[in-house]
Design an enzyme around this catalytic site. Structure first.
Site, PDB file in Angstrom:
ATOM      1  N   LYS A   1      49.906  40.995  26.468  1.00  0.00           N
ATOM      2  CA  LYS A   1      48.933  41.614  25.564  1.00  0.00           C
ATOM      3  C   LYS A   1      49.505  41.783  24.164  1.00  0.00           C
ATOM      4  O   LYS A   1      48.771  41.736  23.183  1.00  0.00           O
ATOM      5  CB  LYS A   1      48.461  42.955  26.131  1.00  0.00           C
TER       6      LYS A   1
ATOM      7  N   LYS B   1      45.261  33.146  35.569  1.00  0.00           N
ATOM      8  CA  LYS B   1      44.403  34.133  36.235  1.00  0.00           C
ATOM      9  C   LYS B   1      43.007  34.155  35.603  1.00  0.00           C
ATOM     10  O   LYS B   1      42.872  34.005  34.389  1.00  0.00           O
ATOM     11  CB  LYS B   1      45.075  35.508  36.054  1.00  0.00           C
TER      12      LYS B   1
ATOM     13  N   LYS C   1      38.614  38.887  32.597  1.00  0.00           N
ATOM     14  CA  LYS C   1      37.356  39.243  31.935  1.00  0.00           C
ATOM     15  C   LYS C   1      37.433  39.075  30.420  1.00  0.00           C
ATOM     16  O   LYS C   1      36.411  39.017  29.751  1.00  0.00           O
ATOM     17  CB  LYS C   1      36.840  40.638  32.312  1.00  0.00           C
TER      18      LYS C   1
HETATM   19  P1  TYM Z   1      41.833  45.406  35.921  1.00  0.00           P
HETATM   20  O1  TYM Z   1      40.644  46.113  35.415  1.00  0.00           O
HETATM   21  O2  TYM Z   1      42.484  44.381  35.065  1.00  0.00           O
HETATM   22  O3  TYM Z   1      41.509  44.739  37.310  1.00  0.00           O
HETATM   23  C1  TYM Z   1      40.979  45.482  38.380  1.00  0.00           C
HETATM   24  C2  TYM Z   1      41.491  44.944  39.712  1.00  0.00           C
HETATM   25  O4  TYM Z   1      41.117  43.573  39.856  1.00  0.00           O
HETATM   26  C3  TYM Z   1      42.273  42.794  40.154  1.00  0.00           C
HETATM   27  N1  TYM Z   1      42.098  41.483  39.510  1.00  0.00           N
HETATM   28  C4  TYM Z   1      42.174  40.315  40.158  1.00  0.00           C
HETATM   29  N2  TYM Z   1      42.409  40.013  41.437  1.00  0.00           N
HETATM   30  C5  TYM Z   1      42.405  38.707  41.792  1.00  0.00           C
HETATM   31  N3  TYM Z   1      42.184  37.704  40.903  1.00  0.00           N
HETATM   32  C6  TYM Z   1      41.951  37.959  39.593  1.00  0.00           C
HETATM   33  N4  TYM Z   1      41.719  36.969  38.736  1.00  0.00           N
HETATM   34  C7  TYM Z   1      41.925  39.324  39.170  1.00  0.00           C
HETATM   35  N5  TYM Z   1      41.718  39.919  37.972  1.00  0.00           N
HETATM   36  C8  TYM Z   1      41.838  41.241  38.203  1.00  0.00           C
HETATM   37  C9  TYM Z   1      43.422  43.570  39.551  1.00  0.00           C
HETATM   38  O5  TYM Z   1      44.645  43.215  40.144  1.00  0.00           O
HETATM   39  C10 TYM Z   1      43.013  44.986  39.845  1.00  0.00           C
HETATM   40  O6  TYM Z   1      43.354  45.337  41.166  1.00  0.00           O
HETATM   41  N6  TYM Z   1      45.445  48.701  35.224  1.00  0.00           N
HETATM   42  C11 TYM Z   1      44.438  48.314  36.158  1.00  0.00           C
HETATM   43  C12 TYM Z   1      43.422  49.417  36.454  1.00  0.00           C
HETATM   44  C13 TYM Z   1      44.083  50.654  36.949  1.00  0.00           C
HETATM   45  C14 TYM Z   1      44.617  50.860  38.249  1.00  0.00           C
HETATM   46  C15 TYM Z   1      45.124  52.208  38.237  1.00  0.00           C
HETATM   47  C16 TYM Z   1      44.698  50.073  39.393  1.00  0.00           C
HETATM   48  C17 TYM Z   1      44.264  51.793  36.240  1.00  0.00           C
HETATM   49  N7  TYM Z   1      44.893  52.736  37.011  1.00  0.00           N
HETATM   50  C18 TYM Z   1      45.720  52.736  39.373  1.00  0.00           C
HETATM   51  C19 TYM Z   1      45.298  50.613  40.521  1.00  0.00           C
HETATM   52  C20 TYM Z   1      45.810  51.939  40.495  1.00  0.00           C
HETATM   53  C21 TYM Z   1      43.679  47.147  35.554  1.00  0.00           C
HETATM   54  O7  TYM Z   1      43.705  46.912  34.400  1.00  0.00           O
HETATM   55  O8  TYM Z   1      42.924  46.462  36.404  1.00  0.00           O
END
Ligand code: TYM
Length: 331
Positions: free
Chosen positions: A113, A195, A198
């Protein structure tokens, strides 16, 4: 007996993709039957890159409606908005004195990032994993179901918990990462070595949970495939393997079952079939999301109840933390 705790979250930073669904929300469904689950909308994480405030507010509600539309039951789980529980920020600050700058600088997501947002490498971006550790540790979490890309952050949360416990006495339960082998990393349809994200600039690279049928099918038709003609999981076929993973997730098939189904089929028909499968699966979820979003009263009721439940649990842990660390709490 007290149930074990599951914690996970998604950032309302854009429209969720099928990667978010497959790697994360889908796996929560079974967990909610057995565990005490906390599922958050991580809006405090979402401000670490430039954002539009009105859109953030809207996306937060949309995300909550999506959780419910996917089958997350607010009667069984605690669904809440991160910023409505002030203990997240308070614990984050406290843990900042336990986390090292060096380890934050080494985080892959921070490096990615920072490269992408050169003009906005803010403190929050670097502190992101500490806030995530605070999220997880506040609820004395046992299991954190996430996709592959978030495993490094859960590891750091574990390290921070262990360090804190060693320094100040037993305070936090040390959580375990739960990554499902199937679908832990859904890749871009345009570059299957990357990956699906979004925030990808190429709209054909990802399928959003709100894409309509024609758009979904068009995106799959355009998906990059590999040389050869066989449809099987293979390291030298990242494109086909990715499409198969998506198919398996939406159809609930094992790898072997899917490979057998597509034996002898050409790439074109295969892509069309995956597209139709995804479109069929998403249609009822989309309709349900729209219905829930229209019922503002219901949604705000769910979130108010969720925030209250989360607040109660979080306060218990934070009290313990403040006692252990020596903060004056009144006589
Ligand atoms: P975020 O919003 O980027 O993604 C949410 C969840 O989706 C999974 N994910 C994927 N899994 C498979 N293939 C992909 N292409 C893909 N893109 C995203 C991510 O691994 C995630 O599980 N920091 C975290 C949000 C968060 C969080 C937490 C998660 C904040 N606090 C505490 C777990 C525990 C995030 O940005 O996820």
């Amino acid at each position: 007996m007290e149930r074990n705790v599951v914690y996970s979250a998604v950032q309302p930073s854009g429209i969720p993709t099928i990667g978010n669904y497959i790697g994360s929300v889908r796996n929560w469904l079974a967990l909610q039957e057995e565990y005490a689950c906390y599922f958050a909308m991580a809006n405090m994480h979402a401000i670490t890159v430039r954002h539009d405030p009105a859109l953030l507010r809207r996306r937060t509600l949309e995300l909550c409606a999506l959780y419910i539309a996917c089958g997350i039951d607010p009667e069984k789980c605690t669904l809440y908005v991160q910023s409505q529980v002030p203990q997240h920020a308070e614990l984050c600050w406290t843990l900042n004195s336990v986390a090292y700058v060096g380890e934050m600088e080494r985080m892959t997501q921070f490096k990615d990032k920072s490269r992408k947002h050169e003009d906005n490498i803010n403190m929050g971006l670097m502190d992101y994993p500490v806030l995530m550790a605070a999220d997880i540790l506040l609820y004395q979490t046992d299991l954190v179901p996430v996709g592959q890309d978030q495993t490094q952050h859960v590891e750091i949360a574990r390290d921070i918990a262990i360090r804190f416990n060693n320094r100040y006495g037993e305070t936090f339960r040390v959580p375990k990462t739960l990554v499902y082998k199937q679908g832990a990393k859904i890749c871009s349809l345009q570059d299957p070595t990357k990956k699906m994200s979004k925030s990808d600039e190429n709209p054909n690279a990802c399928v959003f949970m709100t894409d309509d049928r024609d758009t979904i099918i068009r995106k799959f038709k355009r998906a990059v495939t590999d040389s050869g003609s066989e449809i099987n999981f293979s390291e030298d076929k990242p494109g086909i393997s990715n499409l198969l993973s998506i198919y398996c997730a939406f159809k609930n098939r094992t790898a072997e079952e899917a490979e057998r189904e597509f034996e002898g089929m050409g790439y074109g028909d295969f892509k069309l079939c995956v597209g139709e499968t995804v479109a069929d699966a998403l249609a009822p979820v989309q309709a349900e999301q729209t219905r829930i979003l229209a019922d503002k009263e219901y949604l705000s009721g769910v979130l108010a109840r969720g925030a209250e439940q989360a607040f109660r649990a979080a306060r218990k842990t934070l009290d313990k933390v403040y006692r252990k660390i020596g903060f004056y709490r009144g006589e």
